[in-house]
Design a protein around this motif. Structure first.
Motif, PDB file in Angstrom:
ATOM      1  N   VAL A   3     129.029  -7.112  63.135  1.00 25.03           N
ATOM      2  CA  VAL A   3     127.400  -7.448  62.249  1.00 25.03           C
ATOM      3  C   VAL A   3     127.824  -8.264  61.094  1.00 25.03           C
ATOM      4  O   VAL A   3     128.296  -7.478  60.590  1.00 25.03           O
ATOM      5  CB  VAL A   3     126.752  -5.555  62.050  1.00 25.03           C
ATOM      6  CG1 VAL A   3     125.299  -6.055  60.939  1.00 25.03           C
ATOM      7  CG2 VAL A   3     126.452  -5.091  63.598  1.00 25.03           C
ATOM      8  N   GLN A  54     123.102  -7.185  69.869  1.00 23.35           N
ATOM      9  CA  GLN A  54     123.494  -8.033  68.548  1.00 23.35           C
ATOM     10  C   GLN A  54     122.073  -8.633  67.639  1.00 23.35           C
ATOM     11  O   GLN A  54     122.267  -8.506  66.321  1.00 23.35           O
ATOM     12  CB  GLN A  54     124.505  -8.968  68.360  1.00 23.35           C
ATOM     13  CG  GLN A  54     123.956 -10.240  69.413  1.00 23.35           C
ATOM     14  CD  GLN A  54     125.235 -10.948  68.995  1.00 23.35           C
ATOM     15  OE1 GLN A  54     126.091 -11.136  68.078  1.00 23.35           O
ATOM     16  NE2 GLN A  54     125.052 -12.025  70.394  1.00 23.35           N
ATOM     17  N   GLU A  58     120.955  -6.576  63.983  1.00 25.49           N
ATOM     18  CA  GLU A  58     121.964  -6.857  63.119  1.00 25.49           C
ATOM     19  C   GLU A  58     120.410  -6.903  62.301  1.00 25.49           C
ATOM     20  O   GLU A  58     119.919  -7.339  60.752  1.00 25.49           O
ATOM     21  CB  GLU A  58     121.165  -8.998  63.468  1.00 25.49           C
ATOM     22  CG  GLU A  58     121.811  -9.686  61.884  1.00 25.49           C
ATOM     23  CD  GLU A  58     123.180  -9.250  61.351  1.00 25.49           C
ATOM     24  OE1 GLU A  58     123.755  -9.223  59.711  1.00 25.49           O
ATOM     25  OE2 GLU A  58     124.222  -8.771  61.988  1.00 25.49           O
TER      26      GLU A  58
END
Length: 185
Positions: A3, A54, A58
């Motif tokens: 991240v 992801q 994020e």
């Protein structure tokens, strides 16, 4: 894979073994979030074809209010759940293990930001764009981000969305689409 910033900054995300999942590189992910950096806070996110989750993670880390992750493969959906636990973001997320187009047809909710990163060469970006328009799930002033390989034509914009811009990051292109006003939120 990590991240980049926000509440879960620096946390490493788990990946699936094998070649079925093609995670977005950190360079491309950083480019995407530079594009939308002022359009995340408090927004509802859909990470379609989530893979590892992801992109949605994020966005949550950077202040999105909620995210829905849709992934067809059971192992990948389980991995998204694990990554949400690792980052402490599970409380603002929902993971759907199912086919993307079926989800779009039954979503019944609107999203401010939609990530489309299907398997390259599948033609699913264009189909998803059409379904998003047909089922009216993108909020007014919403944004769609579509990732595809360089050399592949970007999906055609489907009203009420308009192509905003295409960016190139090595062998990857990222195309953004913005929804014009109208059609209700």
């Amino acid at each position: 894979m990590r991240v980049i910033t926000g509440s879960a900054r620096g946390r490493r995300l788990m990946e699936l073994e094998g070649m079925e999942t093609r995670p977005t590189t950190d360079r491309v992910k950083e480019g995407i979030f530079n594009i939308i950096q002022f359009d995340i806070e408090g927004r509802r996110v859909l990470d379609l074809f989530a893979g590892t989750g992801q992109l949605g993670i994020e966005a949550l880390s950077r202040g999105a209010s909620a995210a829905v992750f849709v992934e067809q493969r059971r192992a990948a959906a389980g991995l998204v759940r694990k990554n949400l636990e690792i980052t402490g973001l599970a409380g603002r997320a929902r993971v759907v293990c199912g086919e993307a187009m079926a989800f779009l047809a039954s979503a019944g909710e609107k999203f401010d930001l939609i990530f489309l990163d299907p398997p390259y060469g599948s033609g699913l970006c264009q189909g998803a764009m059409e379904a998003i328009s047909k089922f009216d799930i993108l909020a007014n002033h919403g944004i769609i981000i579509c990732e595809s390989p360089v050399g592949q034509e970007a999906p055609a914009a489907v009203p009420p969305c308009a192509l905003h811009r295409t960016y190139r990051y090595g062998k990857t292109q990222v195309t953004s689409y913005h929804r014009e006003e109208g059609g209700g939120q």
